[in-house]
Design a protein around this motif. Structure first.
Motif, PDB file in Angstrom:
ATOM      1  N   CYS A  70       0.856  -1.182   0.000  1.00 21.69           N
ATOM      2  CA  CYS A  70       0.000   0.000   0.000  1.00 21.69           C
ATOM      3  C   CYS A  70       0.899   1.241   0.000  1.00 21.69           C
ATOM      4  O   CYS A  70       1.810   1.352   0.822  1.00 21.69           O
ATOM      5  CB  CYS A  70      -0.895   0.003   1.239  1.00 21.69           C
ATOM      6  SG  CYS A  70      -1.850   1.526   1.432  1.00 21.69           S
ATOM      7  N   HIS A  72       0.275   4.123   0.982  1.00 22.76           N
ATOM      8  CA  HIS A  72       0.007   5.005   2.118  1.00 22.76           C
ATOM      9  C   HIS A  72       0.537   4.447   3.439  1.00 22.76           C
ATOM     10  O   HIS A  72       1.189   5.153   4.183  1.00 22.76           O
ATOM     11  CB  HIS A  72      -1.497   5.291   2.229  1.00 22.76           C
ATOM     12  CG  HIS A  72      -2.050   5.943   1.016  1.00 22.76           C
ATOM     13  ND1 HIS A  72      -1.829   7.261   0.697  1.00 22.76           N
ATOM     14  CD2 HIS A  72      -2.795   5.442   0.005  1.00 22.76           C
ATOM     15  CE1 HIS A  72      -2.410   7.549  -0.450  1.00 22.76           C
ATOM     16  NE2 HIS A  72      -3.012   6.461  -0.895  1.00 22.76           N
ATOM     17  N   CYS A  73       0.250   3.162   3.706  1.00 23.60           N
ATOM     18  CA  CYS A  73       0.647   2.598   5.005  1.00 23.60           C
ATOM     19  C   CYS A  73       1.780   1.585   4.896  1.00 23.60           C
ATOM     20  O   CYS A  73       2.376   1.214   5.898  1.00 23.60           O
ATOM     21  CB  CYS A  73      -0.554   1.956   5.702  1.00 23.60           C
ATOM     22  SG  CYS A  73      -1.162   0.468   4.870  1.00 23.60           S
ATOM     23  N   GLY A  74       2.068   1.086   3.681  1.00 19.73           N
ATOM     24  CA  GLY A  74       3.157   0.133   3.497  1.00 19.73           C
ATOM     25  C   GLY A  74       2.787  -1.317   3.741  1.00 19.73           C
ATOM     26  O   GLY A  74       3.605  -2.200   3.552  1.00 19.73           O
ATOM     27  N   LYS A  75       1.544  -1.578   4.183  1.00 17.73           N
ATOM     28  CA  LYS A  75       1.127  -2.961   4.426  1.00 17.73           C
ATOM     29  C   LYS A  75       0.957  -3.691   3.101  1.00 17.73           C
ATOM     30  O   LYS A  75       0.625  -3.090   2.078  1.00 17.73           O
ATOM     31  CB  LYS A  75      -0.189  -3.002   5.202  1.00 17.73           C
ATOM     32  CG  LYS A  75      -0.065  -2.540   6.627  1.00 17.73           C
ATOM     33  CD  LYS A  75      -1.391  -2.687   7.354  1.00 17.73           C
ATOM     34  CE  LYS A  75      -1.262  -2.201   8.792  1.00 17.73           C
ATOM     35  NZ  LYS A  75      -2.542  -2.294   9.496  1.00 17.73           N
TER      36      LYS A  75
END
Length: 85
Positions: A70, A72-75
């Motif tokens: 992602c 935005h969050c890196g997940k």
């Protein structure tokens, strides 16, 4: 995509010390590269010493899935690819 240099070394029937010898560095130096964040140049030297393509030094995606991070969050976002034949 993460590195898996040790797997590539083992799959080619080698040991870390043999690859280090071929690279003309110490086994400790090679271990530091394996466990660190090696440059593309170092990865190319490792692949050459193993006798493999540089792509073999990376974990391969699992069958029928693609991992995407992602922005935005890196997940990790997993997408399953279905065969629609």
């Amino acid at each position: 995509m993460s590195l898996n240099i040790k797997r590539a070394i083992k799959e080619h029937g080698l040991e870390v010390r043999e690859v280090a010898k071929r690279m003309e560095i110490t086994p400790t130096g090679l271990s530091q590269h394996i466990n660190g964040n090696p440059s593309v140049e170092v990865l190319e030297r490792i692949a050459s010493a193993i006798g493999c393509d540089i792509s073999e030094l990376f974990d391969q995606p699992k069958n029928n899935t693609t991992g995407i991070a992602c922005p935005h969050c890196g997940k990790n976002i997993k997408i399953k690819i279905e065969d629609v034949r």
